[in-house]
Each structure stands twice: as structure tokens, then as C-alpha cells.
Design an enzyme around this catalytic site. Sequence first.
Site, mmCIF file in Angstrom:
data_model
loop_
_atom_site.group_PDB
_atom_site.id
_atom_site.type_symbol
_atom_site.label_atom_id
_atom_site.label_comp_id
_atom_site.label_asym_id
_atom_site.label_seq_id
_atom_site.Cartn_x
_atom_site.Cartn_y
_atom_site.Cartn_z
ATOM 1 N N TYR A 102 0.855 -1.184 0.000
ATOM 2 C CA TYR A 102 0.000 0.000 0.000
ATOM 3 C C TYR A 102 0.886 1.225 0.000
ATOM 4 C CZ TYR A 102 -3.071 3.695 1.608
ATOM 5 O OH TYR A 102 -3.777 4.872 1.701
ATOM 6 N N GLU A 190 -3.393 7.549 -4.296
ATOM 7 C CA GLU A 190 -3.216 6.262 -3.605
ATOM 8 C C GLU A 190 -3.067 5.116 -4.602
ATOM 9 O OE1 GLU A 190 -5.785 4.969 0.016
ATOM 10 O OE2 GLU A 190 -6.668 3.942 -1.703
#
Lengths: 395, 395, 298, 298
Positions: A102, A190
Amino acid sequence: MKLFEYQAKDAFAERGIPVPERRLCATPEEVRAAAAAIGCPCVVKSQVLRGGRGKAGLVRLVASPEEAGAYGSELLTGGLGAAHGVRRVLVEEAVDIGRELYVSITVDPLAATALVLACAEGGVDIEELARTAPERILRERVDLDVGLLPFQARDLGYALGLGPELSGSFVTLLAGLWRVFREKDAELAEINPLFVTKARGDRPAALVAGDGKLAIDDNAAFRQGGAEPSREYFDSELAFRAAVEGIPYLQFDGDVSLMCAGAGLTTVVYDLVNYEGGSVANYLEFGGPNYKKAVRAMELCLANDPKVILIVTFGTIARADVMADGIAEAIAKLKPRCPIVACIRGTGEEKAVETLRAAGLDPLFDTEEAVRRAVSLSKAPRAEATRAETTGGRA
Amino acid sequence: MKLFEYQAKDAFAERGIPVPERRLCATPEEVRAAAAAIGCPCVVKSQVLRGGRGKAGLVRLVASPEEAGAYGSELLTGGLGAAHGVRRVLVEEAVDIGRELYVSITVDPLAATALVLACAEGGVDIEELARTAPERILRERVDLDVGLLPFQARDLGYALGLGPELSGSFVTLLAGLWRVFREKDAELAEINPLFVTKARGDRPAALVAGDGKLAIDDNAAFRQGGAEPSREYFDSELAFRAAVEGIPYLQFDGDVSLMCAGAGLTTVVYDLVNYEGGSVANYLEFGGPNYKKAVRAMELCLANDPKVILIVTFGTIARADVMADGIAEAIAKLKPRCPIVACIRGTGEEKAVETLRAAGLDPLFDTEEAVRRAVSLSKAPRAEATRAETTGGRA
Amino acid sequence: MSVFIDRGDRVLVQGITGAEGSFWTKHMIELGTRVVVGVTPGKEGQSVEGVPVYHTVRRAVADVPADAAMLFVPPRFTKDAVFEALDSGFAKIVAVADGIPLQDAIQIRKAALSCGARVVGGNTSGVISPGLAMMGMFPYWIERVYRPGRIGVMTRSGSLTNEVTAMIVRAGFGVSSLIGVGGDPVPGARFAEMLPDFQSDPGTDAVVIIGELGGSMEEEVAEAMESGAFRKPVVAFLGGRTAPAGRRMGHAGAIVSGGKGSVADKIAALEKAGAAVADRPRLVGELLQRALGAASRK
Amino acid sequence: MSVFIDRGDRVLVQGITGAEGSFWTKHMIELGTRVVVGVTPGKEGQSVEGVPVYHTVRRAVADVPADAAMLFVPPRFTKDAVFEALDSGFAKIVAVADGIPLQDAIQIRKAALSCGARVVGGNTSGVISPGLAMMGMFPYWIERVYRPGRIGVMTRSGSLTNEVTAMIVRAGFGVSSLIGVGGDPVPGARFAEMLPDFQSDPGTDAVVIIGELGGSMEEEVAEAMESGAFRKPVVAFLGGRTAPAGRRMGHAGAIVSGGKGSVADKIAALEKAGAAVADRPRLVGELLQRALGAASRK
């Protein structure tokens, strides 16, 4: 404004972030052809702004162009897609996934920096993880003016357990994501999951952006080529129409239609309606730059066929008298059939009271009292409400 | 590296700085055609790197395409141009000049910022003005990371006596010059003169860059697309050849050819040669990254047919023994006919001494002694020098 | 005594010739604020309400020294205007603009921190010490909302401010100073950073904070209370308790939460630190009565 | 006692596994420098001269605390390496790279100033306290150049340093500490900024500065002498007196002069402030003898 995955990935690819080969499709036939061109198995992904697409069945690994086309039909012409407002589909090469990471860039309001968040476990709900296991999230503050420095990315890369080669790739990738963040005036950029592919033969492991989320700052639209809002970004037709007007709007399904001024006050009125046992039909902010748009605002409210419209304001620049004028005009034009409760205070409130009375309303001065009256009206049978309307909208 | 005016103006124009209409020409016929296309009167400007082009007759306002063509011949095929190494000419529309200003961006090494310099009197020699009337130069420090802020440019604009309209234009112009400075990794980005045109009918006064100076940081070439050095940037063929090798070189016309290591030491040897009554043929730095390039360095020195070559080094990383090996190799290869004085010290100097002796030289250890010997040899008749050469280059 | 602004402060107004700038300059002066100089590029030589106007802040302060800068400047120009004020050494700046780009706001706050200056806003009505002075846009003339008194107020919401101060006044109190830190996700100044001023202000007996969903400013107040840095009674009003999760209601603050920032979290933190928390505006008055009763019994 | 580096300082070496890094690490240790840890991305787990190597500075200092950072890093990566060292809190950094981009150098110095750190370089051989320790690349083993003693040296030129120190030694003195601030137009640390350390160093009787054309570092030394901030004898060596105007000889420093920076200006300023100025290396020794004689007669 949140962008779709395909838009985020285009922004990534333009700045050197590796993304899977992909095609954007609007018809089942395009989906089939894309799957054939990219090669199967491949992934068909609905382009919707909600999270949790996998669980909702909106993403699928397909084994053949035919399967891709059939699934594309479900999404683009069938009930599944319609239920979730799917308008486009991304067909993407399947990645041979070794690991999932992530990484994102957002802001740190306290330190007044940008903030890179990274986690060795990708595909997670980062907000949930921040709550339950904050120590697993790596945080790197970045001065907005100085920019992301390679050593910061390198340190994160090694901390994520990437080796020398992949840490080098991570430095390049994060430099690209930094450019996305800065150049697109992002609130959030993101990559989740960020895939580490499996090494295969002489092809070493590599990084690939599995998904892309990009939220753009509406306040910076003036320097971002300022695209007009487009229907596909909104849940409902009303929310879209409100956005075109620049009016903050949220759709609910209760009885009391809120037409209030200011985010704080509107939110509190929302609370108070709930505390008093009522239910909200819509949240609508009719204040700030929109305080002269009473007619448009009331039109949006009436489209919900609410049991009652509740107007609460306490304005300074958004002058009470101007708002009252607008409300009087809206009542005259739109002839609402439901009752209206108005509690309009602030600059010019004396004149506002006269105007509202002339328009047939019974202005109040206390928010809680206004909410109680509105909730009580919302529970009355329609007949009574209609009676109120015959008296000129007086509540 | 200094760029030519036409290159600077291209960089300006790409970033929104107003520049006159212009055409770059390499032949007299092109000059004539450009003048016809742009309209006369127009200005014909030699593209050379030296300052004071006006005084040297290298810029002229011409009244007709024919005059332009004739002047173009003088510059591009005639003696005037040849004397100053003119290879290209810029033909530029004549500007209706109301005022001339000065503006540039450079760096402030003490404050560690960029520095905008501006002056209400343009066309000046800013270094001279800085010395004689520093109070007339406006200075604005700019944080390199934060960048030039509009208010800084606006304040300068008003301080230069520009009105509201032109101050607004100045903000835009300076924002463009800032981009030039940052994006081109400039040491200096200068507009001198910056013209304020005369208002004419319904055309208001405007800003136009009259000249453009842009010095690019050679150390940043790696991120600037790193162009190879090109002959036109250099005074002499030798200087160009040295630059291709990356060897710092300056052409003089005396007798002692310097082949020394390090900028500081080479400069001091230059001084000492002068103090001792000698004269320098060339300044050449044979150290740092070039310490293994003795053959190329000596070749450049010999091209000047000097009376003597003076080698002075005191190296650490640039090891004395490696340099001595190179010198021995150069002597063997190039068989210099002039005497060589060598004073090579530092890391590995014991071994260097042996190598130099083996090559027939008489190595010294004191810089001043070496300079005195070189100057004395440079004053000897060629015959004696030739004798020295027959003894294997021993000085 | 007051916090941030009082009658001694000489105020410079940036954007003074605009519609908002001139309107509120008039009102600031009428309240008693010492507005001494204004700035609007291109308008030097004009005057607004008798206040001379200059092209730039540097030109203004060269002629007319000032202590605080009030910015009526559109959001896209606010960063430049704040940096211009900081450049001239202003340590007290109020920027009301609604719609400042997020990344500009970061740079504004960073610059303010590194200069040791306070930038209040954007997306705020500003600051007011009722009966004394204001920098901003408050209907101070409405007595039932802006009665002078001894209660400090800090707020993230413009629209709730009048609502809550009306309840403070209705409960028999008045306002010492009110700081609208603003509804943006990255305000220039934060609740906790203003607390020392309220702590040391002898004119303030208690502080009311008007909080919101998202961010961590309320939690920072709780920390200041727990650490003993702030020792006066705190009453907090927090709206958005029933807001559905994941929906963004109004102010952008909520999105930058990083797993924190729910109203329930904030209430828990504040109550743990000893604050009284109201979820209806009316309760603010009642909780103040209780808190100050308790405090005076000590 | 010494200035900048002594045997107590624990040194981290960035770029330790490279050719220069490993070669000079060996020599730094042989002189007595306490090199404790090294960094080269991708080489964690290796060791150089018994010194453990880590991928990054943060990983290194997490295991092995250090006080000073020595950078053997190519010029294009030097800015990143300096920021990496500053990020880990290093307040003493030496960067030897020759060819740092000018605008990188500005950002390096600015960051150093804002962190209160000293970054020596680039384009330098580094710093040495002969007989004790060094950060950089000096042939300390040549006795006639690096004899320990009581003369401080600061230099903008690598190649002149050996030349001048040899003359200091020949005149019967030795060197206490030598700081090569470097030949770039924007060095991280400037002569005048190092003077307080030499002033307070009981091991230093006088300071020799080896200056150059261009810039204003020599003038700043003169100012420090005139203000009384620096009170020990100063001997300056200045080359380039006969350099033709407008020609750029070697170091880039000269171009950023803004109308100052001629050798004649520098000599005038230094002599006015009471420094003795040499224009031949040999004179440095003689002037030191005179200056220290005079000083001791006081």
C-alpha cells in the site's frame, strides 16, 4: 472530486508509474475485443467511485473474451451494472502477483506537510488499519516546497522489505506519485494494492499499480483546467444538478428537506432532526456563495417531494434579507405544495422577517424550535400539509 | 555555459515572456528575406557571446531589406564578422522604445537564495552600476523551493515606476523568467534592456525583452538534456578542443604554456609567471577528473608552439605517480621540441620523481623555483631550448 | 484584555477596496477597531473610510506601521497575500477566504509556523472581541449574539458560531474573544495553538469550542487539558453525531482523518480530559452555567 | 583541541563502498578518525575496513550512533545525501563532490542554515586536524605538508592547500585544523562562519585563509575582524591578482560577484581589517612569523 480508476491510472502512466496494460470500454463488444487484444485471463473492472468493488461483484477475473463479453453485458447493459451506476469498464491484463503493498500521498494538517503512507500489506482498508494497528503504517512527511527526496523513498522501500532492485524501482515510482500529487493538486493519491510481480525466468520482480485512487482538490480547479462536473461522478441526478450549481447536496430518503446555510449549521440541523425523531430527505447547503440561489435550491428540495422544507440560516455575509427575498421569490415561482418552516437570522433579519411574513410564512428565531415544528409537520398526514400550502406556504 | 541571444529569447518565448518578432539567419540572403518579412526598419544583430556588441558595430538598425542584406554580408561573409567569429545573425522587428529597464535572476550565495536584480535604468552594465551606485539596483531574494511569489514581482514593478497595468505585465514576465531560471538550471537569466514600448493609439505600452542573456550551469547538464559543446561557443579552436575533453582552458599569447592541476594552483602559477616577468601562452588545468589525460593536455599545449611547458601539481586524488606516468607517455608520443619544467608533488611523489627522471626531466619540488626556471627558459633563444629538447626534454 | 485583537492593534486591510473589504472595513472601524492602512494593487492614492490605500504591503507599512493584517482577498490569491503579509513581518494575520486550495493552505500554515506567526483562517468569519474590535465579518450589532463577556470561543464553523454564541448569551454570559479558526482541512492556526492566549487572558473564565467531524483539533484540545497546559473549564459543542459514515457533509475537514476524527472519538477524548460536551446548541449555555458554578466553588 | 573533527567524533561515511569512499575510509581510520558506520544503498550487510554498511542513513544510525557525516557521493546525488544526513540530525557534514549543480548547492546551504548544521563543501578535500583525525582526502602522511601545529587554515582551493601548508610548515609552524570550504560558488559553509570555532580553539594561534577571485568570503572575514568577533592574527593568501578581467579561470566562484569580488578589493578589505596578505605561497610563512612575533610581543 474523486476520479475513476482509469483516470488515476492515466495520470500515473503519464508520470512513469508502471500500470497494467488496459483498455477503457463502454460496450460489451468493446469489452470482448479488449480481452482478446490484451489476452486472457484478464480482469474486467467496473469504473465506479465506491470502494469494495470486489465484494460487490463489480470486478472479475475472466478466462476468455467470451466470458469478458458476457460479464461486460451484465455490467454495461444488465441489472448488476445498473444497480451500481456502472457506465464504463476497464479491461486490464492479469498481473502475476507476488506481494501486495500500500502507498499513498495525502496531507498532514498539523505538521503542514504532505504525508506519504506506506504499508507492507496492500489491499487493506488503510483507515481501518490506522485505527487497529497504526504501527504497521509507515509515515513519511514531505515538505511541499522541497518535495519528496529520493532518500525518503529509498528508506521507505527498504522498510517495506523490498530489496535493492525493487527499492530503486520504488524510488522512481514514488517520485511519479509525488508528481501526480503536486501537479494534479490532489487531496489523495493512492495505489492500493501496489503489486510486486513474481520473478519469472529472466524477468525480475517489478512494481505495478494494481488500483489507483485520485481525489482532486475542487478548490484548485481554476489551475487544473477546471473540468465541468459530469453526471458519472454522482450517485443521483439531483446530486449532479446540485453540483452543477455548486450547491453542496447529499441525497437521503426521509421526509424533511433541509435548505440551510453553512456546513456546520446544516449538519447540526441534520442531527437535531434525527434527535427529534424525524428523518432527512436531503442535505442542502444554501449559504456562502449560493445564498442568492433560493429558487434553484428550493427546486432541488421539491424534487424529493418532501413532507416539509426546513430552512435554517444565521448569516452574516449571506444576508438574511437577501435570502428571504429569494425564498419569497421561490415560493411565488415554484408554488410548493408542502409546508415550509423558516428560521432566518443574521444581517438584515428585521427586514427578512417582514419579507417572509409577506410571503405567508411564520418565521421563527430558534433552531431547535424550528426543527421540532418541521419534524412534527413531517409526521402529519399529507392532507394537513396541503392545507398549509393553500394558505400560501405558511407552516 | 553562456547561450546566444537567440537561444535565450527562445527560452523566454516558450515561457510567455514577450520578445520581438525575430528570425535567425546564417546567410546574407536569409538576412535580406527576414528583413523583408519582418518589415523595415528592423534590427540586425550578430549572435556572438561577447558583450558590447553595439560599440563593436555588431548590431545595426537597417532601413531596408537591401541594407539588411548588405550588412548581413559584412557579418556573415565579410571581415567584420570574421574578426568577431560571427556565424549567425538575428533579424528582429524594431521596437518603439519608451523606456529601458534591467531585470535578472541570479543567486545569492550568502543568503542561499535566488536573487532578482532590477533597475529602472536599462541597458546599463549592471556590475559597473553595482559598484558605483548600488542603491539604484533593486534586490529581491527568492527562496528556491518556495519560488518567486507574485507579490514580490508586483512590489518590484511598482518600485520600477511601472503603473498598475504594466506592473501586472511585469508580474507575468518575471514569473516566466523565474521558470527560465529554474527549469534551465541557470546561473544567470537576464533581460537587459527590458523595453517598455510607447503607447500608440489604442495599443497600450507593453514590456518586451530587448536582449537576453542566459548562462546555464554546466554541472546540471545531466538533467538538461546535456548538449555536447559546440564550436560556436568558443573563441578558438583549441579552447573548443579542450572543452570537448572537459579540460579547463584559456587562450593567451605568451611564451609559457601552463599544464597545472587545480584551479587555485593554476591561477597562482599564472600570477607567478607574470610576477617573474614571463608571459603565459595558455592556462590549462590538468587535474581533478583530467589527471590521466596528460597526452591530450600536452597536445593542446604544444599546439601553441610555446617556448616552455610548465607543469605544476600538488595532488592527492590526482596522484603524482599517475600524472608522471602520463607525462612520460606524452613525451614519448609527442616528442616535444620545447623544454618542460615539471614540479609534481603529492600522493605517490617518490615514484613520480623516478618516472620523470626516467623520462629525462629534472623534477623540482618548489613552485616558485619551477616558475623561475620556466620563465628563464622562455626568455632563452629557441636554439637553447632546442638543445634542451635533444637531451630528452630535460629542462 | 482580549485575545488576538484589541483596540491597541493597528490593522492593515488587504483587498480593502473590494466590495467585502470596504463593507467590513467600515464595520470594523465602527466597532472600534483601529484600521490604519489598506492595500489593493493599482489603487494607491485612494482611501476607504478615510483609510489610505497602497499598491503593496511594503509600500503601506513604509508609510503607516501596522500590527495585524486582515485579508479580504479571493481564495486563489490568498497564499500570495499571506506571504506578502509575513514578508512585512506581520505576526497576526486573518484570512477569511473560502476555497483556498488545499496545497496552498499547507504552504500558508508551514510559512506561518516557520515565521512564528499566527494565520487565522481561511474559511472563517475571523476574530472578534465583542465591544472592542474585530478582524473579520461578524454581525456584532446583534446584541443577543455578540454581547461582551467572559467566555472565550473558538470555532471551526462560521454558520454555527452565531447559533452557539446566541446560546451563550441566552444563558447569561457574554463573549470575551472569539477565534474562528475556520472550516478548512488545513487551517492556519489550530484550537490548541490559541489555548495559551485564553489561559493567560484574565478576561476569560472558560472556553467554548465549536468542533466538527474530521481532523484532530478537538483531540489536541483534550491533550492540552490533560497535560495541564490549559486549566480553565472547556465546553465543547460537536455537531455531526448522526452523520452517516463515509459521506462528506460540507466542510472538507473530514476527509483528512487518517482513521481518526469521528465525532464519537472526539467526544470521548474531550470528556476524558474533563470537558463538558454539548450536542445541541442550547446545552452549551447550560453546561457553561454548571462548569462555572463548579469552578467558582473551588 | 581541534576545530570540526577530532578523535571523539563518531563518523558515518556515505558512499563507503565506492572506490574513493573505501580508499579514504582506510586512510581516515589510519590517521585516527573514529569511523563507525557506513552507508551505500543496496550494500547492507557488507563491511569496509571493518566498518558495517547499511542501506540508508536512518538504518545506520538506528544501530550505530554517529556525530558527523562524510559524503563520498557523486555530485548529482549530493543534495539528496546531504538532506539524508540532515534528516538524521547530523550537524557536521562534509561533502567533497566536485560538480554539484549550483541550484542544488543553494538548497543544500539553505537547508543547512535552517537546521543549524554545518555542511562543508562541495568541491573540497574536506577537513583535517593533522595528527588527530580527518573527514576528507588529505595526504596527511606527507610530513612537510601536514605537520600538526597551532595554525588554523581555511581554504577555497584544494590544489593550493598543499602548496600553502607546505610553506606554513617550512616556516616552522604546523596546522591545528584545516577546513576546505571548497571552490564552488555556493559553499555550504563560509569562512566567516568557521571563525568562531578557531577563535575559541585554544590550539590555534593564528588563521591562514587561502582565498580566490570572486564572491565575498574574504570580505566577510575582514568584517569579522573589524567587528572584533575574530581577534587572532590572520594571514591571507590570494591568487589571481594578474588574472585578466572577465575571463573565468577555473572555479566558478567568480561569476557570482555582483560587482564585487576582485582580488584587489579583497586585499584592500583584508589589509584594512589588519590581516597580512601574501600573493606568493612562500610569503605566507614569513607573514606568519611576523604576525605571531607581533602577537606575542603584545
